[in-house]
Design a protein around this motif. Structure first.
Motif, mmCIF file in Angstrom:
data_model
loop_
_atom_site.group_PDB
_atom_site.id
_atom_site.type_symbol
_atom_site.label_atom_id
_atom_site.label_comp_id
_atom_site.label_asym_id
_atom_site.label_seq_id
_atom_site.Cartn_x
_atom_site.Cartn_y
_atom_site.Cartn_z
ATOM 1 N N ASP A 1 53.966 48.202 67.208
ATOM 2 C CA ASP A 1 53.014 48.005 68.268
ATOM 3 C C ASP A 1 51.692 47.320 67.967
ATOM 4 O OD1 ASP A 1 51.755 49.949 67.025
ATOM 5 O OD2 ASP A 1 51.788 51.481 68.733
ATOM 6 N N GLY A 2 51.676 47.202 66.581
ATOM 7 C CA GLY A 2 50.485 46.174 66.287
ATOM 8 C C GLY A 2 49.214 47.294 65.526
ATOM 9 N N THR A 3 49.520 48.485 65.756
ATOM 10 C CA THR A 3 48.510 49.180 65.177
ATOM 11 C C THR A 3 48.614 49.481 63.652
ATOM 12 O OG1 THR A 3 49.741 51.425 65.508
ATOM 13 C CG2 THR A 3 48.019 50.587 67.405
ATOM 14 N N ARG A 4 47.568 50.047 62.720
ATOM 15 C CA ARG A 4 47.678 50.209 61.450
ATOM 16 C C ARG A 4 47.801 51.681 61.454
ATOM 17 N NH1 ARG A 4 43.183 49.119 59.496
ATOM 18 N NH2 ARG A 4 43.573 49.047 57.284
ATOM 19 N N ALA A 5 48.625 52.141 60.397
ATOM 20 C CA ALA A 5 48.850 53.597 60.186
ATOM 21 C C ALA A 5 49.319 53.694 58.806
ATOM 22 C CB ALA A 5 49.739 54.047 61.039
ATOM 23 N N LEU A 6 49.215 54.985 58.113
ATOM 24 C CA LEU A 6 49.835 55.216 56.715
ATOM 25 C C LEU A 6 51.046 55.140 56.923
ATOM 26 C CD1 LEU A 6 47.623 57.898 54.965
ATOM 27 C CD2 LEU A 6 47.780 55.588 54.442
ATOM 28 N N GLY A 7 52.014 54.832 55.997
ATOM 29 C CA GLY A 7 53.504 54.589 56.160
ATOM 30 C C GLY A 7 54.000 54.291 54.916
ATOM 31 N N ARG A 8 55.463 54.480 54.982
ATOM 32 C CA ARG A 8 56.225 53.976 53.828
ATOM 33 C C ARG A 8 56.193 52.535 53.876
ATOM 34 N NH1 ARG A 8 58.686 59.306 55.012
ATOM 35 N NH2 ARG A 8 58.066 60.708 53.048
ATOM 36 N N LEU A 9 56.620 51.928 52.838
ATOM 37 C CA LEU A 9 56.473 50.495 52.762
ATOM 38 C C LEU A 9 57.566 49.829 53.452
ATOM 39 C CD1 LEU A 9 55.842 49.736 48.855
ATOM 40 C CD2 LEU A 9 54.157 49.885 50.848
ATOM 41 N N ASP A 10 58.840 50.667 53.638
ATOM 42 C CA ASP A 10 59.860 50.024 54.363
ATOM 43 C C ASP A 10 59.542 50.218 55.949
ATOM 44 O OD1 ASP A 10 61.414 49.512 52.532
ATOM 45 O OD2 ASP A 10 62.315 51.348 52.232
ATOM 46 N N GLU A 11 58.393 50.975 56.275
ATOM 47 C CA GLU A 11 58.279 51.080 57.999
ATOM 48 C C GLU A 11 57.375 50.074 58.542
ATOM 49 O OE1 GLU A 11 58.659 55.952 57.894
ATOM 50 O OE2 GLU A 11 56.616 55.090 57.412
ATOM 51 N N GLY A 12 56.892 49.121 57.983
ATOM 52 C CA GLY A 12 56.020 48.041 58.167
ATOM 53 C C GLY A 12 55.312 46.995 57.068
ATOM 54 N N GLU A 13 54.782 45.944 57.627
ATOM 55 C CA GLU A 13 54.181 45.130 56.764
ATOM 56 C C GLU A 13 52.832 45.672 56.082
ATOM 57 O OE1 GLU A 13 54.435 42.024 55.059
ATOM 58 O OE2 GLU A 13 56.378 42.804 55.548
ATOM 59 N N LEU A 14 52.565 45.542 55.015
ATOM 60 C CA LEU A 14 51.387 46.172 54.110
ATOM 61 C C LEU A 14 50.259 45.714 54.848
ATOM 62 C CD1 LEU A 14 50.399 48.038 51.745
ATOM 63 C CD2 LEU A 14 50.569 45.999 50.497
ATOM 64 N N ALA A 15 49.273 46.408 55.318
ATOM 65 C CA ALA A 15 48.159 45.927 56.107
ATOM 66 C C ALA A 15 47.046 46.635 55.612
ATOM 67 C CB ALA A 15 48.283 46.296 57.626
ATOM 68 N N VAL A 16 46.440 46.478 54.295
ATOM 69 C CA VAL A 16 45.464 47.190 53.736
ATOM 70 C C VAL A 16 44.178 46.710 54.518
ATOM 71 C CG1 VAL A 16 44.304 47.435 51.564
ATOM 72 C CG2 VAL A 16 46.690 47.164 51.452
ATOM 73 N N ALA A 17 43.941 45.487 54.721
ATOM 74 C CA ALA A 17 42.786 45.059 55.285
ATOM 75 C C ALA A 17 42.738 45.273 56.636
ATOM 76 C CB ALA A 17 42.610 43.680 55.111
ATOM 77 N N GLY A 18 41.436 45.626 57.221
ATOM 78 C CA GLY A 18 41.189 45.990 58.530
ATOM 79 C C GLY A 18 40.347 47.248 58.781
ATOM 80 N N GLY A 19 39.602 47.681 57.943
ATOM 81 C CA GLY A 19 38.807 48.821 58.086
ATOM 82 C C GLY A 19 39.483 50.221 58.098
ATOM 83 N N ARG A 20 38.582 51.045 58.483
ATOM 84 C CA ARG A 20 39.643 52.492 58.420
ATOM 85 C C ARG A 20 40.728 52.519 59.554
ATOM 86 N NH1 ARG A 20 35.335 53.338 62.252
ATOM 87 N NH2 ARG A 20 36.153 53.507 64.496
ATOM 88 N N LEU A 21 41.750 53.459 59.140
ATOM 89 C CA LEU A 21 42.761 53.610 59.848
ATOM 90 C C LEU A 21 42.483 54.457 60.920
ATOM 91 C CD1 LEU A 21 45.146 54.536 56.802
ATOM 92 C CD2 LEU A 21 45.521 52.435 58.416
ATOM 93 N N PRO A 22 43.064 54.296 62.369
ATOM 94 C CA PRO A 22 42.822 55.242 63.460
ATOM 95 C C PRO A 22 43.018 56.660 63.142
ATOM 96 C CG PRO A 22 44.118 53.238 63.988
ATOM 97 C CD PRO A 22 43.848 53.093 62.367
#
Ligand code: SF4
Ligand code: SF4
Length: 327
Positions: free
Chosen positions: A30-51
């Motif tokens: 859905d476009g949001t960033r979250a902590l997850g395993r690498l298979d669960e989505g593209e790595l998205a380190v940049a973008g500030g704090r996680l919601p």
């Protein structure tokens, strides 16, 4: 120092999966960033704090305490198969983690928390990888390994023996990248919010904030509980039992001091019976009660409650109102 491109970082994280249960910032469908395993989505380190607060990997919203079978001994939850490797803590998140480490060890040791926390590797993220590339404060400690973004690459800064061991195993070109310039830019970040929070704390403790102010704030609260659920230093939880024919499970779930039933007693008496009292308590706890108990504020300005509150009464907003009216 060693510095990694995003692709190299992803490969390093992949290589750690043999030894660790790796969690890192990823982008969900859905476009949001979250902590997850690498298979669960593209790595998205940049973008500030996680919601969501990253500390929930150690103190999850719902956690099994034990299972009591109809016959036989009580069973504790299974130990995790591998220790966690968690990347994605901001400097403020690491301050929060350092506090809850102490909180869960004080007076009695919280086994549920430490079964996940002990042996875990904690990675901070800082530098030019905030929202729209803005600078995020460099932590410098409170973690095992910090990745400091210079705008293109992530400079690997080990902060503990575990971090040095991981950094030693990273096979990448050593660059002339330096943290000095980045540290200077980090030092220039404004600490105005910290000053305002401190001032609000002094005013509350000096009894300069009247009840009608809290009534006004309480009128704005819709008891959605968002402020508590996103806060890395909120540690309140309730306990519930669920029974089946062959067993009963006891688990704990996060609680919220903005809910009417938070302190309601079996007699029906509720010492926090109004929104005004509950809103006062939420702020008072972090800015007045905790400083007495722990010697410091227990809000580290991660920014989540202000981002989450639909009616604009996160802690920074309330602190600003207090200082503008009562200082
Ligand atoms: S800014 Fe809000 S959510 Fe973050 S630590 Fe402070 S009170 Fe908690
Ligand atoms: S997020 Fe705002 S509206 Fe929701 S419970 Fe907290 S203070 Fe109330």
């Amino acid at each position: 120092m060693k510095a990694l491109s995003l692709t190299e970082l992803k490969n390093i994280l992949r290589s750690l999966e043999d030894r660790y249960d790796v969690r890192a910032p990823i982008r969900l469908a859905d476009g949001t960033r979250a902590l997850g395993r690498l298979d669960e989505g593209e790595l998205a380190v940049a973008g500030g704090r996680l919601p969501r607060k990253p500390t929930d990997v150690f103190f999850p919203q719902h956690d099994l305490i034990f299972t009591a079978p109809a016959e036989g001994a009580i069973e504790s939850p299974a130990a995790p198969g591998k220790p966690l490797f968690v990347l994605g803590f901001t400097a403020e998140d690491l301050d929060c983690l350092e506090f809850i480490d102490r909180f869960f060890a004080a007076h009695y040791r919280d086994d549920l928390y430490f079964r996940l926390r002990e042996g875990a590797v904690v990675g901070g993220v800082s530098g030019y990888c905030g929202e729209e590339g803005r600078m995020m404060r460099i932590a410098g400690d409170n973690c095992d390994l910090e990745l400091v973004c210079d705008g293109e690459r992530f400079i690997v800064a080990p902060r503990s023996a575990k971090g040095r061991e991981i950094e030693g195993g990273i096979d990448c070109a050593v660059t002339d990248a330096t943290l000095e310039e980045l540290r200077q830019a980090s030092d220039l970040l404004s600490d105005e919010s910290r000053r305002i929070l401190q001032k609000a704390s002094e005013l509350i403790r000096a009894d300069r904030v009247p009840d009608d102010f809290w009534a006004e704030i309480g009128d704005l609260c819709i008891a959605c509980t968002g402020c508590n659920l996103v806060c890395p230093t909120c540690t309140c939880y309730g306990v519930q039992d669920r029974s089946w024919r062959d067993r009963t499970e006891r688990s704990r779930m996060w609680d919220s001091c903005q809910l009417d039933g938070f302190m309601r007693e079996a007699s029906g008496h509720n010492p926090l019976g109004t929104e005004a009292l509950r809103s006062r308590r939420r702020i008072h706890h972090k800015l007045a009660a905790d400083p007495t108990r722990w010697g410091h504020l227990t809000c580290y300005l991660c920014g989540r409650c202000d981002a989450a509150c639909p009616t604009g009464i996160g802690i920074q907003s309330v602190a600003r109102r207090i200082v503008s009216r009562f200082a």
